[in-house]
Design a protein around this motif. Structure first.
Motif, PDB file in Angstrom:
ATOM      1  N   UNK A 292     135.063  68.000  10.845  1.00 14.98           N
ATOM      2  CA  UNK A 292     134.608  68.149   9.718  1.00 14.98           C
ATOM      3  C   UNK A 292     134.542  67.115   8.244  1.00 14.98           C
ATOM      4  N   UNK A 293     133.517  67.726   7.314  1.00 12.73           N
ATOM      5  CA  UNK A 293     133.743  66.707   5.987  1.00 12.73           C
ATOM      6  C   UNK A 293     133.065  67.795   4.827  1.00 12.73           C
ATOM      7  N   UNK A 294     133.684  67.325   3.641  1.00 11.46           N
ATOM      8  CA  UNK A 294     133.474  67.919   2.843  1.00 11.46           C
ATOM      9  C   UNK A 294     132.641  68.245   1.666  1.00 11.46           C
ATOM     10  N   UNK A 295     131.620  68.975   1.895  1.00 14.67           N
ATOM     11  CA  UNK A 295     130.872  68.763   1.349  1.00 14.67           C
ATOM     12  C   UNK A 295     130.524  67.575  -0.172  1.00 14.67           C
ATOM     13  N   UNK A 296     131.279  67.583  -0.895  1.00 12.28           N
ATOM     14  CA  UNK A 296     131.251  66.416  -2.088  1.00 12.28           C
ATOM     15  C   UNK A 296     131.268  65.343  -2.134  1.00 12.28           C
ATOM     16  N   UNK A 297     132.188  65.172  -0.955  1.00 11.11           N
ATOM     17  CA  UNK A 297     132.282  63.858   0.235  1.00 11.11           C
ATOM     18  C   UNK A 297     131.119  63.856   0.479  1.00 11.11           C
TER      19      UNK A 297
ATOM     20  N   UNK B 112     128.398  62.566  -1.983  1.00  5.24           N
ATOM     21  CA  UNK B 112     128.779  61.369  -2.962  1.00  5.24           C
ATOM     22  C   UNK B 112     127.808  60.332  -1.855  1.00  5.24           C
ATOM     23  N   UNK B 113     128.581  60.270  -0.486  1.00  7.30           N
ATOM     24  CA  UNK B 113     128.307  59.113   0.431  1.00  7.30           C
ATOM     25  C   UNK B 113     127.219  59.437   0.263  1.00  7.30           C
ATOM     26  N   UNK B 114     126.187  60.713   1.001  1.00  9.31           N
ATOM     27  CA  UNK B 114     125.066  60.199   0.946  1.00  9.31           C
ATOM     28  C   UNK B 114     124.180  59.493  -0.769  1.00  9.31           C
ATOM     29  N   UNK B 115     124.444  60.072  -1.488  1.00  3.15           N
ATOM     30  CA  UNK B 115     124.080  59.487  -3.196  1.00  3.15           C
ATOM     31  C   UNK B 115     124.871  57.888  -2.771  1.00  3.15           C
ATOM     32  N   UNK B 116     125.774  57.295  -2.709  1.00  4.61           N
ATOM     33  CA  UNK B 116     125.435  55.748  -2.533  1.00  4.61           C
ATOM     34  C   UNK B 116     124.547  54.762  -1.245  1.00  4.61           C
TER      35      UNK B 116
ATOM     36  N   UNK C 119     118.038  51.841  -1.251  1.00  6.65           N
ATOM     37  CA  UNK C 119     116.787  52.837  -1.571  1.00  6.65           C
ATOM     38  C   UNK C 119     116.106  53.469  -0.449  1.00  6.65           C
ATOM     39  N   UNK C 120     116.745  54.633  -0.566  1.00  4.46           N
ATOM     40  CA  UNK C 120     116.948  56.226   0.254  1.00  4.46           C
ATOM     41  C   UNK C 120     116.447  56.900  -0.785  1.00  4.46           C
ATOM     42  N   UNK C 121     116.183  57.972  -0.688  1.00  4.06           N
ATOM     43  CA  UNK C 121     115.444  59.408  -1.346  1.00  4.06           C
ATOM     44  C   UNK C 121     117.054  59.784  -2.153  1.00  4.06           C
ATOM     45  N   UNK C 122     116.248  60.197  -3.323  1.00  2.00           N
ATOM     46  CA  UNK C 122     117.405  60.713  -4.549  1.00  2.00           C
ATOM     47  C   UNK C 122     117.255  62.103  -4.549  1.00  2.00           C
ATOM     48  N   UNK C 123     117.737  62.746  -3.159  1.00  3.03           N
ATOM     49  CA  UNK C 123     117.737  63.903  -3.579  1.00  3.03           C
ATOM     50  C   UNK C 123     118.955  64.666  -3.990  1.00  3.03           C
TER      51      UNK C 123
ATOM     52  N   UNK D 103     132.873  55.691   4.356  1.00  4.64           N
ATOM     53  CA  UNK D 103     132.667  56.696   2.824  1.00  4.64           C
ATOM     54  C   UNK D 103     131.746  56.015   1.632  1.00  4.64           C
ATOM     55  N   UNK D 104     131.425  56.264   0.534  1.00  8.65           N
ATOM     56  CA  UNK D 104     130.587  56.610  -0.478  1.00  8.65           C
ATOM     57  C   UNK D 104     131.728  55.747  -0.694  1.00  8.65           C
ATOM     58  N   UNK D 105     132.481  54.746  -1.524  1.00  8.71           N
ATOM     59  CA  UNK D 105     133.174  53.852  -1.834  1.00  8.71           C
ATOM     60  C   UNK D 105     132.293  51.977  -1.274  1.00  8.71           C
ATOM     61  N   UNK D 106     132.449  52.953   0.744  1.00 11.68           N
ATOM     62  CA  UNK D 106     132.262  51.298   0.679  1.00 11.68           C
ATOM     63  C   UNK D 106     130.289  51.063   0.294  1.00 11.68           C
ATOM     64  N   UNK D 107     129.262  51.958   0.382  1.00 11.34           N
ATOM     65  CA  UNK D 107     128.371  51.640  -0.097  1.00 11.34           C
ATOM     66  C   UNK D 107     128.417  51.353  -0.858  1.00 11.34           C
ATOM     67  N   UNK D 108     129.133  51.900  -2.287  1.00 10.06           N
ATOM     68  CA  UNK D 108     129.088  51.495  -4.149  1.00 10.06           C
ATOM     69  C   UNK D 108     129.074  50.294  -3.394  1.00 10.06           C
ATOM     70  N   UNK D 109     129.909  48.995  -3.484  1.00  5.29           N
ATOM     71  CA  UNK D 109     130.466  47.901  -3.338  1.00  5.29           C
ATOM     72  C   UNK D 109     130.196  46.900  -2.626  1.00  5.29           C
TER      73      UNK D 109
END
Length: 79
Positions: A15-20, A23-27, A33-37, A69-75
Motif C-alpha cells: 500500500x502507498x499513502x495517498x499523500x505520498x 507528491x510523487x505524481x506531482x514531482x 512535463x506531465x499533466x498538472x492534475x 519517491x517524490x524526492x528522487x524526481x524533485x532532484x
C-alpha cells in the motif's frame, strides 16, 4: 498514464499513502512535463483504471508500490 507505467508496480499486500502517491505524481509531472492534475483528478483516474483505496486514519492506495519517491524526481535523479 505514463506515471503509472514508469513509477508504480502492482504488489499484492502493499500500500502507498495517498499523500505520498500524490507528491510523487506531482514531482514526476514537473520533471516530465506531465499533466498538472489535482489530487481529486488523480484519484478519479486511478479509480477509473481499477485501483482501490481505503481509509484507516489516512487514505491508502492498496496493491501498489512506488518505484521512486517524490524526492528522487524533485532532484532529477529519475529520468
Amino acid at each position: 498514464m505514463q506515471f503509472i507505467e514508469s513509477c508504480v508496480i502492482a504488489r499484492r499486500g502493499s500500500r502507498v499513502q495517498s499523500s505520498a502517491f500524490f507528491a510523487a505524481f506531482r514531482a514526476w509531472s514537473r520533471d516530465h512535463s506531465g499533466p498538472e492534475w489535482s489530487n481529486k483528478r488523480l484519484t478519479m483516474e486511478m479509480e477509473r483504471r481499477g485501483y482501490e483505496r481505503f481509509t484507516s486514519n489516512v487514505v491508502w492506495w492498496v496493491g501498489i508500490e512506488l518505484t521512486a519517491d517524490a524526492k528522487a524526481f524533485a532532484h532529477g535523479s529519475k529520468r
